[in-house]
Design a protein around this motif. Sequence first.
Motif, short mmCIF file in Angstrom:
data_model
loop_
_atom_site.label_atom_id
_atom_site.label_comp_id
_atom_site.label_asym_id
_atom_site.label_seq_id
_atom_site.Cartn_x
_atom_site.Cartn_y
_atom_site.Cartn_z
N UNK A 102 0.82 -1.21 0.00
CA UNK A 102 0.00 0.00 0.00
C UNK A 102 0.86 1.26 0.00
N UNK A 103 2.09 1.14 0.50
CA UNK A 103 2.95 2.33 0.61
C UNK A 103 3.22 3.00 -0.72
N UNK A 104 3.36 2.20 -1.78
CA UNK A 104 3.64 2.79 -3.09
C UNK A 104 2.44 3.59 -3.59
N UNK A 105 1.25 3.19 -3.14
CA UNK A 105 0.03 3.92 -3.51
C UNK A 105 0.05 5.30 -2.87
N UNK B 18 1.88 5.79 -10.38
CA UNK B 18 2.22 4.57 -9.66
C UNK B 18 3.56 3.99 -10.14
N UNK B 19 3.78 4.03 -11.44
CA UNK B 19 5.04 3.55 -12.00
C UNK B 19 6.21 4.38 -11.49
N UNK B 20 6.02 5.69 -11.42
CA UNK B 20 7.07 6.56 -10.89
C UNK B 20 7.37 6.22 -9.43
N UNK B 21 6.32 5.93 -8.68
CA UNK B 21 6.50 5.58 -7.27
C UNK B 21 7.28 4.29 -7.12
N UNK B 22 6.97 3.31 -7.96
CA UNK B 22 7.69 2.03 -7.91
C UNK B 22 9.16 2.22 -8.22
N UNK B 23 9.45 3.00 -9.25
CA UNK B 23 10.86 3.25 -9.61
C UNK B 23 11.57 4.02 -8.50
N UNK B 24 10.86 4.94 -7.87
CA UNK B 24 11.45 5.72 -6.78
C UNK B 24 11.82 4.82 -5.60
N UNK B 25 10.93 3.90 -5.27
CA UNK B 25 11.20 2.98 -4.17
C UNK B 25 12.36 2.05 -4.51
N UNK B 26 12.40 1.56 -5.76
CA UNK B 26 13.49 0.68 -6.18
C UNK B 26 14.82 1.41 -6.22
N UNK B 27 14.81 2.67 -6.65
CA UNK B 27 16.04 3.45 -6.70
C UNK B 27 16.59 3.73 -5.31
N UNK B 28 15.70 3.66 -4.29
CA UNK B 28 16.12 3.96 -2.92
C UNK B 28 16.88 2.81 -2.29
N UNK B 29 16.83 1.62 -2.91
CA UNK B 29 17.60 0.50 -2.39
C UNK B 29 16.81 -0.79 -2.32
#
Length: 202
Positions: free
Chosen positions: A41-44, A86-97
């Motif tokens: 839910x966090x990515x939402x 949502x796609x931007x959020x997923x990439x942002x989370x992945x880029x964070x580690x």
Amino acid sequence: MLPAYPTKEGVVVTISREHGSAGKRIGQVVAKNLGIPCYYKEMIAVAAQESGLAEEFISNLNSDENAVMRELYLGTSVVQEAITAQDRAIRKLADAGSCVIVGRSADYVLRNHKNVLRIFITAPKTYRTKKVMEMYGDSKEQAQKSIERSDAARKAYYESVTKKRWGDSHGYELCVDSSIGVEETADLILAYLKTAPAAVNA
């Protein structure tokens, strides 16, 4: 509440799953064992914050409530805006580690991201029916209908966004039958990460 990132460097695990296969719980167990966050839910929340759209609207993108007009619904401009956020959020989370990301076509969104392990979790219909009955208190008939609707919605969303076939084993490094148990499935994934690092570094 937004997720606490950045996290440590390492693999990003994406989990796609059939309804009732306990994929979210398995993702949480894997993340706990690795000492990394598990995002669902966090990515939402991140997507809603960045787009200005309601969290509930983004959360319902791949729900089973729009079955009749699903193709038209997924093609509307506001839905496309939500998917982009949502796609931007997923990439942002992945880029964070290092993290585990459950659902939302993250395997496709991160197709060009290095060090990603893409997992699809499945299970026999009888097992999934029992799990849904346990989790939601549904009757057997209700559980079976819920599985059918939810899987159809996830399939439609994934294939609309990616133009690929949902659940196709060629799109994942690992496909797992979770009827062996939640902990056992998590252990299998963790073992794979230890023994086949090259598979997630391509």
